[in-house]
Design an enzyme around this catalytic site. Sequence first.
Site, PDB file in Angstrom:
ATOM      1  N   SER A 139      63.700  35.096  54.799  1.00  0.00           N
ATOM      2  CA  SER A 139      64.078  34.710  56.193  1.00  0.00           C
ATOM      3  C   SER A 139      63.008  35.046  56.948  1.00  0.00           C
ATOM      4  O   SER A 139      61.912  36.110  56.996  1.00  0.00           O
ATOM      5  CB  SER A 139      65.243  35.929  56.551  1.00  0.00           C
ATOM      6  OG  SER A 139      65.276  36.044  57.796  1.00  0.00           O
ATOM      7  N   CYS A 198      65.337  34.789  61.371  1.00  0.00           N
ATOM      8  CA  CYS A 198      66.027  35.665  62.184  1.00  0.00           C
ATOM      9  C   CYS A 198      65.125  36.074  63.429  1.00  0.00           C
ATOM     10  O   CYS A 198      65.802  37.044  64.076  1.00  0.00           O
ATOM     11  CB  CYS A 198      66.428  36.794  61.079  1.00  0.00           C
ATOM     12  SG  CYS A 198      65.072  37.572  60.638  1.00  0.00           S
ATOM     13  N   MET A 242      63.349   9.738  93.865  1.00  0.00           N
ATOM     14  CA  MET A 242      62.113   8.876  94.441  1.00  0.00           C
ATOM     15  C   MET A 242      62.783   7.796  95.759  1.00  0.00           C
ATOM     16  O   MET A 242      63.951   8.565  96.186  1.00  0.00           O
ATOM     17  CB  MET A 242      61.978   7.873  93.308  1.00  0.00           C
ATOM     18  CG  MET A 242      60.916   8.404  92.183  1.00  0.00           C
ATOM     19  SD  MET A 242      60.954   7.691  90.713  1.00  0.00           S
ATOM     20  CE  MET A 242      62.580   7.224  90.455  1.00  0.00           C
ATOM     21  N   GLY A 273      67.977  11.191  93.704  1.00  0.00           N
ATOM     22  CA  GLY A 273      67.396  11.521  95.001  1.00  0.00           C
ATOM     23  C   GLY A 273      65.585  12.027  94.973  1.00  0.00           C
ATOM     24  O   GLY A 273      65.027  12.118  95.765  1.00  0.00           O
ATOM     25  N   ARG A 290      68.484  44.868  56.549  1.00  0.00           N
ATOM     26  CA  ARG A 290      67.047  45.028  56.350  1.00  0.00           C
ATOM     27  C   ARG A 290      66.492  46.331  56.124  1.00  0.00           C
ATOM     28  O   ARG A 290      67.006  47.464  57.082  1.00  0.00           O
ATOM     29  CB  ARG A 290      66.232  44.332  57.535  1.00  0.00           C
ATOM     30  CG  ARG A 290      64.831  44.494  57.557  1.00  0.00           C
ATOM     31  CD  ARG A 290      64.154  43.932  58.697  1.00  0.00           C
ATOM     32  NE  ARG A 290      64.211  44.924  59.950  1.00  0.00           N
ATOM     33  CZ  ARG A 290      63.931  44.180  61.018  1.00  0.00           C
ATOM     34  NH1 ARG A 290      62.924  43.171  61.223  1.00  0.00           N
ATOM     35  NH2 ARG A 290      63.744  45.172  61.903  1.00  0.00           N
ATOM     36  N   LYS A 314      69.703   1.969  86.932  1.00  0.00           N
ATOM     37  CA  LYS A 314      70.410   1.344  88.169  1.00  0.00           C
ATOM     38  C   LYS A 314      70.461  -0.239  87.996  1.00  0.00           C
ATOM     39  O   LYS A 314      71.525  -0.780  87.999  1.00  0.00           O
ATOM     40  CB  LYS A 314      69.875   1.710  89.153  1.00  0.00           C
ATOM     41  CG  LYS A 314      70.405   1.309  90.866  1.00  0.00           C
ATOM     42  CD  LYS A 314      69.967   1.840  91.797  1.00  0.00           C
ATOM     43  CE  LYS A 314      69.972   3.239  92.061  1.00  0.00           C
ATOM     44  NZ  LYS A 314      68.986   3.915  93.177  1.00  0.00           N
ATOM     45  N   ARG A 345      76.831   4.374  87.046  1.00  0.00           N
ATOM     46  CA  ARG A 345      75.965   4.950  85.976  1.00  0.00           C
ATOM     47  C   ARG A 345      76.985   6.215  85.242  1.00  0.00           C
ATOM     48  O   ARG A 345      77.844   6.720  85.829  1.00  0.00           O
ATOM     49  CB  ARG A 345      74.648   5.692  86.588  1.00  0.00           C
ATOM     50  CG  ARG A 345      75.192   6.721  87.586  1.00  0.00           C
ATOM     51  CD  ARG A 345      73.741   7.174  88.461  1.00  0.00           C
ATOM     52  NE  ARG A 345      74.079   7.766  89.692  1.00  0.00           N
ATOM     53  CZ  ARG A 345      73.340   8.306  90.475  1.00  0.00           C
ATOM     54  NH1 ARG A 345      71.972   8.200  90.288  1.00  0.00           N
ATOM     55  NH2 ARG A 345      73.605   8.886  91.560  1.00  0.00           N
ATOM     56  N   GLU A 397      57.049  37.127  57.480  1.00  0.00           N
ATOM     57  CA  GLU A 397      56.732  37.374  59.027  1.00  0.00           C
ATOM     58  C   GLU A 397      55.059  37.712  59.104  1.00  0.00           C
ATOM     59  O   GLU A 397      54.704  38.242  60.166  1.00  0.00           O
ATOM     60  CB  GLU A 397      57.516  38.507  59.588  1.00  0.00           C
ATOM     61  CG  GLU A 397      57.788  39.928  58.640  1.00  0.00           C
ATOM     62  CD  GLU A 397      58.757  40.836  59.547  1.00  0.00           C
ATOM     63  OE1 GLU A 397      59.325  40.448  60.515  1.00  0.00           O
ATOM     64  OE2 GLU A 397      59.267  41.625  58.654  1.00  0.00           O
ATOM     65  N   GLY A 419      60.837  35.817  60.078  1.00  0.00           N
ATOM     66  CA  GLY A 419      60.720  36.859  61.103  1.00  0.00           C
ATOM     67  C   GLY A 419      59.696  36.331  62.013  1.00  0.00           C
ATOM     68  O   GLY A 419      58.545  36.488  62.232  1.00  0.00           O
ATOM     69  N   THR A 420      60.242  35.272  62.872  1.00  0.00           N
ATOM     70  CA  THR A 420      59.175  34.465  63.588  1.00  0.00           C
ATOM     71  C   THR A 420      58.540  35.208  64.902  1.00  0.00           C
ATOM     72  O   THR A 420      57.751  35.012  65.460  1.00  0.00           O
ATOM     73  CB  THR A 420      59.595  33.000  64.283  1.00  0.00           C
ATOM     74  OG1 THR A 420      60.878  33.471  64.786  1.00  0.00           O
ATOM     75  CG2 THR A 420      59.743  32.091  62.916  1.00  0.00           C
ATOM     76  N   ARG A 463      69.256  45.365  61.779  1.00  0.00           N
ATOM     77  CA  ARG A 463      68.319  46.114  61.707  1.00  0.00           C
ATOM     78  C   ARG A 463      68.627  47.474  61.697  1.00  0.00           C
ATOM     79  O   ARG A 463      69.232  48.110  62.742  1.00  0.00           O
ATOM     80  CB  ARG A 463      67.640  46.026  63.051  1.00  0.00           C
ATOM     81  CG  ARG A 463      67.099  44.446  63.304  1.00  0.00           C
ATOM     82  CD  ARG A 463      66.161  44.593  64.474  1.00  0.00           C
ATOM     83  NE  ARG A 463      65.337  43.319  64.867  1.00  0.00           N
ATOM     84  CZ  ARG A 463      65.642  42.393  65.636  1.00  0.00           C
ATOM     85  NH1 ARG A 463      66.898  42.109  66.082  1.00  0.00           N
ATOM     86  NH2 ARG A 463      64.620  41.341  65.563  1.00  0.00           N
ATOM     87  N   ARG A 482      65.134  -0.109  96.397  1.00  0.00           N
ATOM     88  CA  ARG A 482      65.396   1.104  95.867  1.00  0.00           C
ATOM     89  C   ARG A 482      64.884   1.315  94.347  1.00  0.00           C
ATOM     90  O   ARG A 482      64.645   0.392  93.578  1.00  0.00           O
ATOM     91  CB  ARG A 482      66.934   1.408  95.309  1.00  0.00           C
ATOM     92  CG  ARG A 482      68.074   1.542  96.616  1.00  0.00           C
ATOM     93  CD  ARG A 482      69.481   1.037  96.039  1.00  0.00           C
ATOM     94  NE  ARG A 482      70.260   1.269  97.151  1.00  0.00           N
ATOM     95  CZ  ARG A 482      70.953   2.260  97.633  1.00  0.00           C
ATOM     96  NH1 ARG A 482      70.852   3.246  96.894  1.00  0.00           N
ATOM     97  NH2 ARG A 482      72.033   2.107  98.395  1.00  0.00           N
ATOM     98  N   TYR A 523      69.642  28.111  57.064  1.00  0.00           N
ATOM     99  CA  TYR A 523      70.471  28.509  58.535  1.00  0.00           C
ATOM    100  C   TYR A 523      69.525  29.034  59.721  1.00  0.00           C
ATOM    101  O   TYR A 523      68.419  29.512  59.133  1.00  0.00           O
ATOM    102  CB  TYR A 523      71.481  29.665  57.964  1.00  0.00           C
ATOM    103  CG  TYR A 523      70.708  30.820  57.530  1.00  0.00           C
ATOM    104  CD1 TYR A 523      70.378  32.080  58.644  1.00  0.00           C
ATOM    105  CD2 TYR A 523      70.352  30.843  56.299  1.00  0.00           C
ATOM    106  CE1 TYR A 523      69.733  33.391  58.034  1.00  0.00           C
ATOM    107  CE2 TYR A 523      69.715  32.296  55.845  1.00  0.00           C
ATOM    108  CZ  TYR A 523      69.364  33.324  56.674  1.00  0.00           C
ATOM    109  OH  TYR A 523      68.830  34.373  56.230  1.00  0.00           O
ATOM    110  N   HIS A 567      73.289  16.464  98.000  1.00  0.00           N
ATOM    111  CA  HIS A 567      72.201  16.649  97.167  1.00  0.00           C
ATOM    112  C   HIS A 567      72.162  18.045  96.493  1.00  0.00           C
ATOM    113  O   HIS A 567      72.218  18.244  95.275  1.00  0.00           O
ATOM    114  CB  HIS A 567      70.856  16.623  97.957  1.00  0.00           C
ATOM    115  CG  HIS A 567      69.658  17.104  97.180  1.00  0.00           C
ATOM    116  ND1 HIS A 567      69.111  18.172  97.342  1.00  0.00           N
ATOM    117  CD2 HIS A 567      68.803  16.348  96.420  1.00  0.00           C
ATOM    118  CE1 HIS A 567      68.096  18.493  96.429  1.00  0.00           C
ATOM    119  NE2 HIS A 567      67.866  17.230  95.989  1.00  0.00           N
TER     120      HIS A 567
HETATM  121  C1  PEP Z   1      60.826  39.462  63.448  1.00  0.00           C
HETATM  122  O1  PEP Z   1      59.862  39.633  63.416  1.00  0.00           O
HETATM  123  O2  PEP Z   1      60.930  38.050  63.749  1.00  0.00           O
HETATM  124  C2  PEP Z   1      62.132  39.931  63.315  1.00  0.00           C
HETATM  125  C3  PEP Z   1      63.248  39.296  62.972  1.00  0.00           C
HETATM  126  O3  PEP Z   1      62.001  41.343  63.038  1.00  0.00           O
HETATM  127  P1  PEP Z   1      61.532  42.206  64.541  1.00  0.00           P
HETATM  128  O4  PEP Z   1      61.875  41.483  65.608  1.00  0.00           O
HETATM  129  O5  PEP Z   1      62.516  43.363  64.157  1.00  0.00           O
HETATM  130  O6  PEP Z   1      60.393  42.715  64.135  1.00  0.00           O
HETATM  131 MG    MG Z   2      59.576  41.623  62.370  1.00  0.00          MG
END
Ligand code: PEP
Ligand code: MG
Length: 883
Positions: A771, A839, A105, A103, A616, A25, A338, A752, A773-774, A560, A94, A859, A454
């Site tokens: 890839s 993935c 503070m 709003g 897969r 401000k 602003r 994974e 697989g988190t 899958r 202010r 990717y 608000h």
């Molecule tokens: C993963 O493990 O991240 C994965 C994509 O495989 P899934 O979720 O099918 O085990």
């Molecule tokens: Mg998996």
Amino acid sequence: MNEVKKYVYSFEEGNAEMKDLLGGKGANLAQMVQYGLPVPPGFILTTEACLKYGEDPAFLDSVWDKVVSSMKDIEKKTGKTFGSGENPLLVSVRSGAPISMPGMMDTVLNLGLNDESVESLARVADDRRFAFDSFRRFIQMYGNVVHGVNGDAFEEVLEHFKSSLGVKFDNEIPAEKLVEVVARFKEIFKEKAGFDFPADPWQQLRNAVEAVFKSWGNPRAVTYRRLHKIPHTLGTAVNIVSMVYGNLGDDCGTGVCFTRNPSDGTKELYGEFLINAQGEDVVAGIRTPLPIVQMKTTMPEVYNELFEITTNLEKAYKDMQDIEFTIERNKLYILQTRNGKRSAGAAVKIAVDMVAEGLIDKKTAVGRVTPEQVEMLLHRQVDPTAENEVLAKGLPASPGAGVGVVCFDADDAVEMAKDGQKVILARPETCPDDIHGLFAAEAIVTSRGGMTSHAAVVARGLGKPCVSGCEDITIDLNKETITRGDKVIRKGDTITVDGSTGRVLVGGAPLMEASFSDDFQTVLSWSDEFARLQVWANGDTPEDAKRARAFGAKGIGLCRTEHMFMATDRLPVMQRLVVADTYEERLEALEELKVMQVEDFYGILKEMHGLPVIIRLLDPPLHEFMPKERDLEEELAELTADGNENTPAADKVRKIMAKVEALKESNPMLGFRGCRLGIVYPEISAMQSSAIFEAVLRLVDEGIEIHPEIMIPLVGVKTEMEFFRKQIDEIAKDYMEKSGKKFNYLVGTMIEVPHAALVADQIAEYAEFFSFGTNDLTQTTFGYSRDDAEGKFLGQYEEKGILPVNPFHELDREGVGVLMEIAVEKGRKVDPNLSIGICGEHGGNPSSIAFCHTAGLNYVSCSPFRVPVARISAAHAAMGRLK
Ligand code: PEP
Ligand code: MG
């Protein structure tokens, strides 16, 4: 020589670049002074002063001289005297943080009034009513902000006066009565605060400055910062500005305007104003203001000046501006500018329009649309054919549609949402203390307030549908009802809020998924130009693939195959495969499954022609395809009850039961699944690979360009990968030889489990792509089984701060992320061009995408619906806007 640090800046000394120090401000006010715009004189205590004050309140003593001299400067510029004299100077105090927190503070207006200056003010303004009205507002605000005196007691007095006078609005209370109101207010102040209302203006000023500094730490501001990821270390500046008055009569007014429509992005001066009112009346939503276009007729000259100034401000800032103004006796003052908050749809339209107007470039445009806004654009709308009764129509304050049960209190909203209910928060108006309720609600309805109230501002920021100023209904907080005529909606009843049209509907209306505007597509295609990461999608069917393409996915990162076996016509065949005793029996079932799989792969590969598709091989433990034990027991009990316990049917059930028993595992997540299945039953993976190649050959015959990739799940050691690579290459070779045709394919793996990441160089000898697989990598790194963790303790972990966020939602960089970095480094050492993606579900999460960008992935792959969010996130990550 040590330079003395400067903590107080006059407007003349600042500019728009100094937001961190002067707050948004203050920096913008200073900049407007540089532009020569009509800004009331003022000065700024810096954010650094706030932080210093936080460390030691005595710090204020060391800069107080400078505050006093800055006040003297204002006195000179205005020809007024602070707190006394013939022409008293009053100021506003202010807050103003580097990042706007509307709003959140505190603010005190009309500071400097006391029994003496109020009389002078009455004389100068030639309006006793105005002077005492300002005084009672000041006592109320000051009491509330500085000494925590609850506003209700003051409001009650006001209501009492209004009803005994038989009037509706505050401005209808005559001067002599306002003198009584002021006296009552002072009594209330003394009762609640425990001492007299301070008459010394310097004392008032000092207390107000301290209160604003302290408000940086108030719970609602802290909550807001947490929700919006604003660092707590920024501090707020304090702006001290001479007051100008919009409530001196009918040639005065105040308002808020935007240089474009913040709801839909249309290029027009958009906003609201109130004649004979102070700024807080507009924002607080107590009186419903008039649309700004009406100023064209009521105050044409001021309107023209405002139009010119606002247009120039937008050009100068190259962004849509949100401007507060006051008109004092036909003279326009700009109190604030602003960058305006806007709905997601407006953000997209404004960004694209401004590129067309030559105001900004494409990159800036992409940067102006956040992943959260893209997410909001995927919001639903009320089905236009819905036949629900319209309860009322208010202002379309924040687009989108929400269905839920009504509640009337922010705490209730939070509780009910915790119980899994979708709630609609209904209030006459909302205030910053309701922030947690707004956050928990699906949508918000208010009976008062305009497009800049608000509720409206906060809802737009949160992407929640909101209808404001719905004056046809009465919201009774005590009875917990919404009424309109005979119609009564009670707490717990279902309603629909249509924030796009401003309607409130009785009952739950059918909702439609969002559709994409051309502008939206344009911004996304520009995003792709600036992103380094590609965005692919996870999809198991040709329909998924089609949707993925429509959303702009550049490939399928995970198909899958097990999902295909769950269909009703396939499950029995799958079960036959699982219970088979011999290799021959298994082959028979597999042959049947193969016929179906060829069709599946054919459909998906065809839909994704020209783009890669990662298929897969079977991943889940086999027991997932089997009937539940309890169902089998019931079936057997029924057969027995009917005297059929010795029939072949009963034998079959018993055989399945025995198999289910045999397949039971202590830790299925870590058990007989993934590539381990294919090592023990190579015929299963052979069948799937054969099905892929048969589909490929058909498509090759049809002349369609395809890019199949086969992915092995849950690989942990290189010999597993070697096993499948050999098997698949042999099958491919066989198909090529027999058909006399050539085709391309790749064989790769998921990373994974931690071991795979740690020996990624070895695995890369056999894998042509990785890839991450988190989902599993997070499970196995933390040692959490996701379903158990989310059901039993992760919520508590987050609440108690053991973990900052759920690591299944936002990728854990310290553990899982480090493993990923190791795998990338080791994999690329063996094959510098190794394609690496992700993935797991994190592939659609903005912060996780930012990490993937930094980690050098090629990717991210996520569910088709998240592809647009991932596309913009990938661009923001590349621009360094997303961390
Ligand atoms: C993963 O493990 O991240 C994965 C994509 O495989 P899934 O979720 O099918 O085990
Ligand atoms: Mg998996």
